[in-house]
Motif scaffolding. Structure first.
Motif, PDB file in Angstrom:
ATOM      1  N   VAL A 172      15.153  15.303   0.321  1.00 57.37           N
ATOM      2  CA  VAL A 172      15.296  13.956   0.875  1.00 57.37           C
ATOM      3  C   VAL A 172      14.174  13.760   1.887  1.00 57.37           C
ATOM      4  CG1 VAL A 172      16.779  12.388   2.162  1.00 57.37           C
ATOM      5  CG2 VAL A 172      17.786  13.970   0.506  1.00 57.37           C
ATOM      6  N   LEU A 173      13.316  12.799   1.606  1.00 54.12           N
ATOM      7  CA  LEU A 173      12.148  12.605   2.461  1.00 54.12           C
ATOM      8  C   LEU A 173      12.476  11.676   3.625  1.00 54.12           C
ATOM      9  CD1 LEU A 173       9.564  12.187  -0.417  1.00 54.12           C
ATOM     10  CD2 LEU A 173       9.933  14.196   1.008  1.00 54.12           C
ATOM     11  N   VAL A 174      11.849  11.948   4.737  1.00 55.68           N
ATOM     12  CA  VAL A 174      12.013  11.127   5.935  1.00 55.68           C
ATOM     13  C   VAL A 174      10.640  10.592   6.305  1.00 55.68           C
ATOM     14  CG1 VAL A 174      12.579  11.190   8.395  1.00 55.68           C
ATOM     15  CG2 VAL A 174      14.001  12.445   6.768  1.00 55.68           C
ATOM     16  N   SER A 175      10.601   9.346   6.729  1.00 59.90           N
ATOM     17  CA  SER A 175       9.334   8.764   7.140  1.00 59.90           C
ATOM     18  C   SER A 175       9.404   8.311   8.584  1.00 59.90           C
ATOM     19  CB  SER A 175       8.994   7.563   6.253  1.00 59.90           C
ATOM     20  OG  SER A 175       7.758   7.018   6.663  1.00 59.90           O
ATOM     21  N   HIS A 176       8.338   8.565   9.316  1.00 59.01           N
ATOM     22  CA  HIS A 176       8.206   8.023  10.663  1.00 59.01           C
ATOM     23  C   HIS A 176       7.104   6.961  10.699  1.00 59.01           C
ATOM     24  CE1 HIS A 176      10.140  11.810  12.679  1.00 59.01           C
ATOM     25  NE2 HIS A 176      11.001  11.030  12.081  1.00 59.01           N
ATOM     26  N   ALA A 177       6.678   6.556   9.507  1.00 60.30           N
ATOM     27  CA  ALA A 177       5.540   5.636   9.430  1.00 60.30           C
ATOM     28  C   ALA A 177       5.956   4.204   9.739  1.00 60.30           C
ATOM     29  CB  ALA A 177       4.923   5.690   8.039  1.00 60.30           C
ATOM     30  N   ARG A 178       5.004   3.455  10.267  1.00 58.70           N
ATOM     31  CA  ARG A 178       5.184   2.026  10.378  1.00 58.70           C
ATOM     32  C   ARG A 178       5.274   1.500   8.940  1.00 58.70           C
ATOM     33  NH1 ARG A 178       2.148  -2.948  12.538  1.00 58.70           N
ATOM     34  NH2 ARG A 178       0.805  -2.625  10.759  1.00 58.70           N
ATOM     35  N   GLY A 179       6.410   0.879   8.590  1.00 63.47           N
ATOM     36  CA  GLY A 179       6.613   0.470   7.200  1.00 63.47           C
ATOM     37  C   GLY A 179       7.411   1.491   6.400  1.00 63.47           C
ATOM     38  N   GLY A 180       7.723   2.608   7.030  1.00 65.44           N
ATOM     39  CA  GLY A 180       8.568   3.620   6.379  1.00 65.44           C
ATOM     40  C   GLY A 180       8.011   4.035   5.028  1.00 65.44           C
ATOM     41  N   LEU A 181       8.906   4.340   4.108  1.00 68.24           N
ATOM     42  CA  LEU A 181       8.467   4.815   2.795  1.00 68.24           C
ATOM     43  C   LEU A 181       7.926   3.678   1.924  1.00 68.24           C
ATOM     44  CD1 LEU A 181      11.214   7.508   2.020  1.00 68.24           C
ATOM     45  CD2 LEU A 181       8.795   7.913   2.525  1.00 68.24           C
ATOM     46  N   SER A 182       8.013   2.429   2.409  1.00 71.04           N
ATOM     47  CA  SER A 182       7.415   1.351   1.607  1.00 71.04           C
ATOM     48  C   SER A 182       5.898   1.475   1.603  1.00 71.04           C
ATOM     49  CB  SER A 182       7.846  -0.032   2.112  1.00 71.04           C
ATOM     50  OG  SER A 182       7.152  -0.401   3.285  1.00 71.04           O
ATOM     51  N   THR A 183       5.332   2.289   2.508  1.00 65.64           N
ATOM     52  CA  THR A 183       3.879   2.513   2.486  1.00 65.64           C
ATOM     53  C   THR A 183       3.461   3.312   1.252  1.00 65.64           C
ATOM     54  OG1 THR A 183       4.257   4.456   3.849  1.00 65.64           O
ATOM     55  CG2 THR A 183       3.596   2.462   4.996  1.00 65.64           C
ATOM     56  N   VAL A 184       4.441   3.935   0.589  1.00 66.70           N
ATOM     57  CA  VAL A 184       4.141   4.683  -0.646  1.00 66.70           C
ATOM     58  C   VAL A 184       5.012   4.164  -1.796  1.00 66.70           C
ATOM     59  CG1 VAL A 184       3.298   6.801   0.429  1.00 66.70           C
ATOM     60  CG2 VAL A 184       5.743   6.500   0.137  1.00 66.70           C
ATOM     61  N   TRP A 185       5.352   2.907  -1.712  1.00 68.26           N
ATOM     62  CA  TRP A 185       6.298   2.320  -2.660  1.00 68.26           C
ATOM     63  C   TRP A 185       5.650   2.048  -4.009  1.00 68.26           C
ATOM     64  CZ3 TRP A 185       8.207  -3.393  -2.631  1.00 68.26           C
ATOM     65  CH2 TRP A 185       9.381  -3.521  -3.395  1.00 68.26           C
ATOM     66  N   GLY A 186       6.457   2.149  -5.064  1.00 68.23           N
ATOM     67  CA  GLY A 186       6.027   1.793  -6.412  1.00 68.23           C
ATOM     68  C   GLY A 186       6.125   0.310  -6.687  1.00 68.23           C
ATOM     69  N   ALA A 187       6.684  -0.443  -5.735  1.00 66.24           N
ATOM     70  CA  ALA A 187       6.706  -1.910  -5.788  1.00 66.24           C
ATOM     71  C   ALA A 187       7.426  -2.489  -7.001  1.00 66.24           C
ATOM     72  CB  ALA A 187       5.288  -2.463  -5.675  1.00 66.24           C
ATOM     73  N   ALA A 188       8.363  -1.733  -7.572  1.00 67.88           N
ATOM     74  CA  ALA A 188       9.100  -2.213  -8.741  1.00 67.88           C
ATOM     75  C   ALA A 188      10.334  -2.993  -8.295  1.00 67.88           C
ATOM     76  CB  ALA A 188       9.517  -1.033  -9.621  1.00 67.88           C
ATOM     77  N   LEU A 189      10.585  -4.097  -8.988  1.00 76.25           N
ATOM     78  CA  LEU A 189      11.664  -4.994  -8.581  1.00 76.25           C
ATOM     79  C   LEU A 189      12.581  -5.317  -9.758  1.00 76.25           C
ATOM     80  CD1 LEU A 189       9.389  -7.576  -6.735  1.00 76.25           C
ATOM     81  CD2 LEU A 189      10.904  -5.955  -5.589  1.00 76.25           C
ATOM     82  N   ALA A 190      13.793  -4.818  -9.726  1.00 74.85           N
ATOM     83  CA  ALA A 190      14.775  -5.207 -10.734  1.00 74.85           C
ATOM     84  C   ALA A 190      16.137  -5.242 -10.053  1.00 74.85           C
ATOM     85  CB  ALA A 190      14.791  -4.209 -11.895  1.00 74.85           C
TER      86      ALA A 190
END
Lengths: 285, 496
Positions: B101-119
């Motif tokens: 389980v990955l944790v992000s401290h980034a501004r934008g969280g894990l959306s900075t590495v998102w696959g951008a898929a929408l369904a």
């Protein structure tokens, strides 16, 4: 009028705890101890009449041999579930065991699984508790606790690294009361009721001994050899203190359980001999 | 001190969308965030690329910034060669036992590495939720508009061939329980230059991340953002961070499914007690398309998912399975070159044929097929956030379910126009794919650790869980889209 919940095995460790938990949560328990209900015997009408739910905790450990175990416990449980449905009992909860996992392959586990199927056939929910513990010790846990306190050297099988899953009797009883609100259809398999952290058999015994201020030495015995020995004793009609079938169940335990469905349903499990027990003086600080 | 109506913890998709909804409703919002950002030298290099059209880039300039395109379970995607999006285990205070389980401290969280898929979740997958699809529908629509959802991204040559094959065999595919459609993506077509860098960091910022939304919020009155704040717990109505404390009538927990669950659990004092967490079983498998194609190395393309496949077959899973087909990308090139070694240079024709045909299929299954992993909290001696220990459930169930999906893909090879290479499939650990949550699931009549339909826990008045931590189940369809829609729903309804 409070809803009536019938509890089989009410004289036992789990059943007794369930009766108290039902009282705490404002339901009316109907304790069916051995004088009112025995597995494998016909179910008296009065036992179930007017009850809205049944929590089936009873199990006959005196049955020996696969046929007997199946007849008394599996068939007996099936007859109980049918009788409950006939009596209009809406909710059935069956106290199975983590040993019902097919990997365990003991008569006990197989009978539990057969009873689970009978429960499911009547629309009921089965749950799988781990090893039930509490202080003062009782049941199978009581027997282990006594051994850990008495023997100078304790034999464990195949290194004693078999994982055990434990559940405190109160946590189990609370979970069983909660289970009355769970829908059988929302579980793909009977939910496990135990703390999901596995505890090695050896470690469990050592902790029990430490609680009594003893350091326990264990000696490893090959499981296959011990099993053959117990079978031989049983074959000549002797009853060893530890049954071959129990050993089989002990040697093959599931390595991991999924406690998630129960946790998500509001159940809560304390760790074995955890902080609270230290606070309560059950273990030395 | 300035007063705020609401504190939002976290700047990932859930936090940014919730903050936006709160601002729209007229609330004054303070967002607290660890807020780590990309290393300045990498950001500067990316900005230099973004300032020019791709034709003006120096040869190898973009590739040098992207670094090596290899997948690594602990850091599945790098951004301009950086792994800043992922907090290390020590820093995240997470011990994993058979989980990832990955944790992000980034501004934008894990959306900075998102696959951008929408369904969106199908209506049938809301059973067990305290509301149905119709309650999320307006929020799905609003989020789709916010992130610029599109099905019009230019498909790659291979994707065009696959999609036309799927169209021809639509009836047969449907008979096998499959649906196929062009991927719906949060991709800004105005910015996109089809330079094939989606998976390693887009210099033009065409792939949506919540950083972009955050940037737009910063110009709004009533919004304040504070980085460098790591929240430990909520106590007596205050948000406690290391050495600091913040107050607002309402708090929205959006730190990411694991971090939010930890903050809520620590606030309730749930130490040493197992708490559940759901995950989607996940796999990544090579898929070899049949039939010829152009040279993908010479092609201008995007490298996000190209095709969405759905699989509804009760013999495979009671729940819908969501699959994403990726065609050529730098990752696929690396995989081919690693496999061929020096042979690749000797037989360039074979290499090109492989590059044009090799795709990747990413599969997501409903959380029901995975069992539950569990976490326990151990109080930290240093007064910081508690340590979390994660343990995997038995693996048999998820592995069997993934095998059934792989078999179904293989059986449909003719209709799908390619063969899934099942033996080479990588079975994800619980948590891989980063679609986790459900520790405090929303329920119509909450008991124990359950939250109400607005993500509120009985023991934490004024606090709403708005990210994955409050989902009652995790259907296979794209997790982030549903998390964002639900965060918007909770935020909007909580101030009504």
């Amino acid at each position: 009028m409070k809803p009536v919940v019938a509890v089989t095995g009410a004289g036992g460790l789990v059943g007794g705890e369930v009766v108290r938990a039902l009282e705490r949560s404002g339901l009316e328990p109907r304790a069916l101890g051995r004088t009112r209900f025995r597995l494998g015997e016909p179910v008296g009408e009065a036992a179930l009449a007017g009850a809205t739910a049944l929590i089936h905790c009873a199990w006959d450990f005196s049955a020996v041999g696969r046929d007997d175990v199946m007849r008394v416990n599996a068939d007996g449980s099936a007859a109980l579930f049918k009788a409950a449905r006939r009596a209009g009992v809406a909710q059935l909860v069956f106290v199975s065991s983590v040993s019902a996992d097919p990997a365990c392959a003991s008569d006990y586990g197989d009978a539990k699984r057969a009873a689970e199927a009978a429960c499911a056939a009547e629309g009921g929910l089965s749950v799988r508790p781990g090893l039930v513990w509490r202080f003062p010790p009782a049941g199978l846990f009581g027997a282990l606790e006594k051994l850990a306190g008495a023997l100078p050297v304790l034999p464990v099988f195949d290194g004693g690294r078999q994982p055990f899953f434990t559940v405190h009797a109160e946590d189990l009883a609370d979970a069983l009361v909660r289970a009355l609100d769970w829908k059988a259809a929302s579980f793909s398999e009977p939910p496990a009721l135990a703390h999901p952290e596995p505890l090695e058999f050896r470690d469990l015994l050592k902790r029990l001994a430490a609680r009594r201020g003893r350091t326990l030495a264990t000696v490893s015995v090959p499981g296959g050899l011990a099993y053959a020995g117990l079978r031989a004793l049983e074959a000549v009609g002797l009853t060893p203190p530890f049954r071959s079938d129990s050993l089989k169940g002990l040697l093959r335990t599931p390595g991991r359980i999924d406690a998630g469905p129960a946790l998500r349903g509001g159940a809560s499990f304390r760790p074995f001999l955890g902080e609270r027990d230290r606070e309560n003086g059950i273990i030395a600080p | 001190m300035e007063s705020h109506d609401a504190v939002v913890i976290g700047s990932g998709p859930a936090g940014a969308v919730a903050a936006r909804a709160l601002l729209d409703a007229g609330a004054k919002v303070l967002m607290l965030d660890v807020g780590r950002t990309l290393e300045p030298e990498r950001a500067a290099a990316a900005a230099r690329l973004a300032a020019r059209e791709p034709e003006q880039w120096a040869p190898g300039e973009a590739a040098a910034l992207a670094g090596e395109a290899r997948t690594d379970a602990k850091r599945p995607k790098l951004v301009f060669g950086s792994d800043y999006a992922y907090a290390g285990p020590r820093e995240a205070r997470v011990v994993q036992d058979g989980t990832n389980v990955l944790v992000s401290h980034a501004r934008g969280g894990l959306s900075t590495v998102w696959g951008a898929a929408l369904a969106p979740n199908p209506a049938a997958e809301f059973d067990g939720w305290p509301f149905g699809r119709e309650a999320l529908e307006p929020h799905y629509d609003a989020v789709a508009a916010l992130v610029g959802a599109t099905t019009q991204a230019r498909p790659s040559d291979r994707a065009r061939r696959l999609l036309s094959r799927h169209k021809e065999s639509a009836a047969a595919l449907a008979g096998r329980g499959f649906t196929s459609e062009p991927a719906r993506l949060a991709l800004d077509l105005e910015r996109c230059r089809n330079v094939g860098l989606c998976l390693t960091g887009c210099p033009y910022g065409a792939v949506w991340s919540s950083e972009r939304l955050l940037d737009s919020l910063k110009s709004r009155p009533g919004f304040a953002y504070e980085a460098g704040v790591r929240v430990r717990r909520l106590k007596d109505g205050a948000v406690e961070a290391e050495g600091r404390s913040f107050r607002a009538p309402k708090v929205y927990l959006a730190a990411g499914a694991l971090a939010s669950a930890r903050i809520a659990a620590e606030s309730l004092g749930l130490y040493d007690k197992p708490l559940p967490m759901l995950y989607q079983p996940y796999f990544l498998a090579p898929f070899l398309a049949t039939g010829g194609g152009g040279d993908p190395e010479a092609e201008r393309l995007h490298t996000l998912a190209q095709v969405f496949l759905g699989l509804s077959d009760p013999a495979v899973s009671k729940r819908r399975v969501h699959l994403q087909l990726y065609t050529y990308s730098a990752h696929i090139r690396t995989a081919v070159d690693d496999a061929l070694g020096p042979l690749g240079r000797l037989v360039p024709g074979a290499r090109r044929a492989l590059l044009s045909r090799l795709c990747a299929v990413q599969g997501y299954l409903h959380s029901e097929e995975g069992g539950t992993l569990w976490m326990t909290l151990r109080a930290a001696a240093d007064g910081g956030p508690a340590e979390v220990r994660l343990t995997a459930p038995p693996a048999g169930k998820r592995k069997a379910a993934v095998q059934r999906v792989l078999r179904a893909l293989l059986a449909a090879r003719r209709e799908l126009g390619g063969v899934v290479l099942s033996p080479l499939a990588r079975h994800g650990l619980p948590g891989d794919g980063s679609h986790v949550g459900g520790t405090f699931p929303m329920a119509a009549r909450p008991v124990g650790p359950q939250t109400d339909a607005l993500g509120r826990l009985a023991g934490l008045p004024g606090v709403h869980l708005v990210d994955g931590a409050c989902l009652p189940s995790i259907p296979a369809t794209t997790f982030t889209f549903t998390v964002m829609a639900n965060a918007r729903r909770i935020a909007a309804e909580s101030v009504r």
